[in-house]
Design an enzyme around this catalytic site. Structure first.
Site, PDB file in Angstrom:
ATOM      1  N   ASP A 288      -5.388  -8.756   3.455  1.00 12.49           N
ATOM      2  CA  ASP A 288      -6.064  -7.667   4.167  1.00 12.49           C
ATOM      3  C   ASP A 288      -5.061  -6.927   5.046  1.00 12.49           C
ATOM      4  O   ASP A 288      -4.315  -7.549   5.814  1.00 12.49           O
ATOM      5  CB  ASP A 288      -7.212  -8.196   5.037  1.00 12.49           C
ATOM      6  CG  ASP A 288      -8.390  -8.694   4.217  1.00 12.49           C
ATOM      7  OD1 ASP A 288      -8.509  -8.291   3.039  1.00 12.49           O
ATOM      8  OD2 ASP A 288      -9.195  -9.469   4.756  1.00 12.49           O
TER       9      ASP A 288
ATOM     10  N   ASP B 110      -6.036  -2.180  -0.148  1.00 10.38           N
ATOM     11  CA  ASP B 110      -5.089  -3.094   0.502  1.00 10.38           C
ATOM     12  C   ASP B 110      -3.734  -3.062  -0.204  1.00 10.38           C
ATOM     13  O   ASP B 110      -2.687  -3.004   0.442  1.00 10.38           O
ATOM     14  CB  ASP B 110      -5.635  -4.523   0.532  1.00 10.38           C
ATOM     15  CG  ASP B 110      -6.750  -4.693   1.550  1.00 10.38           C
ATOM     16  OD1 ASP B 110      -6.661  -4.073   2.627  1.00 10.38           O
ATOM     17  OD2 ASP B 110      -7.691  -5.448   1.270  1.00 10.38           O
TER      18      ASP B 110
ATOM     19  N   ARG C 184     -10.533  -3.755   7.874  1.00 12.82           N
ATOM     20  CA  ARG C 184     -11.642  -3.205   7.109  1.00 12.82           C
ATOM     21  C   ARG C 184     -12.009  -4.151   5.987  1.00 12.82           C
ATOM     22  O   ARG C 184     -11.166  -4.855   5.445  1.00 12.82           O
ATOM     23  CB  ARG C 184     -11.282  -1.836   6.526  1.00 12.82           C
ATOM     24  CG  ARG C 184     -10.309  -1.908   5.361  1.00 12.82           C
ATOM     25  CD  ARG C 184      -9.951  -0.572   4.753  1.00 12.82           C
ATOM     26  NE  ARG C 184     -10.845  -0.156   3.712  1.00 12.82           N
ATOM     27  CZ  ARG C 184     -10.810  -0.573   2.447  1.00 12.82           C
ATOM     28  NH1 ARG C 184      -9.939  -1.476   2.061  1.00 12.82           N
ATOM     29  NH2 ARG C 184     -11.651  -0.107   1.577  1.00 12.82           N
TER      30      ARG C 184
END
Length: 168
Positions: free
Chosen positions: A154, A126, A117
């Site tokens: 990420d 995150d 995402r």
């Protein structure tokens, strides 16, 4: 195209959905999400035309919503708590008792590809998700799919659910 440009483009595509399109797509998304819901569920109150699963699930489940603790950290608190206006046009719980043992987290998405995402760029989710053992489900509209460079920070979600598919 820069990451900022990609974010703007994804937000614009998400915002271009008509109210009736949005409602139909959100219904399809929530129907796909439902079988995964159990226990303590982290979610969010939508901003900037994010997928609204909150309105549908708020009276049905034990929900927890994020509160920004500082410039890098969020924590989840009961949705039953009194709410206040937070930064970035968010609505947050006042934050009396943090819930650290969520079973599932429904994650807002700006853009996605595969099960990565793109958020708004500050890394709050995150950092939180990297330490959580909860099932991580991103919710997004198909129009938000885009290619982007994945950074080492990420976090890969367990799945992303759109109105037409479940990416695992």
């Amino acid at each position: 195209m820069t990451a900022l440009d990609k974010r703007k483009e994804c937000i614009q595509r998400r915002s271009s959905l008509s109210k009736s399109e949005r409602l139909l797509k959100e219904k399809a998304i929530t129907n796909c999400v439902l079988p995964f819901l159990k226990g303590k569920i982290g979610t969010y109150i939508p901003i900037r035309n994010e997928v609204d699963v909150y309105s549908i699930f708020k009276d049905e489940f034990d929900l927890y919503i994020p509160k920004m603790l500082d410039d890098t950290t969020i924590a989840f608190y009961s949705d039953q708590e009194e709410k206040i206006n937070g930064p970035f046009s968010t609505i947050e719980p006042i934050g009396l008792r943090e819930e650290k043992n969520l079973d599932i987290i429904l994650v807002p998405v700006v853009g996605f590809f595969d099960t990565y995402r793109m958020g708004y760029g500050k890394g709050y989710y995150d950092r939180y998700l990297s330490k959580s053992s909860a099932l991580k489900i991103g919710v997004a509209f198909d129009v938000q799919e885009t290619k982007f460079d994945v950074k080492p920070t990420d976090i890969k979600l367990d799945m992303i659910i759109t109105e037409s598919r479940i990416l695992k």
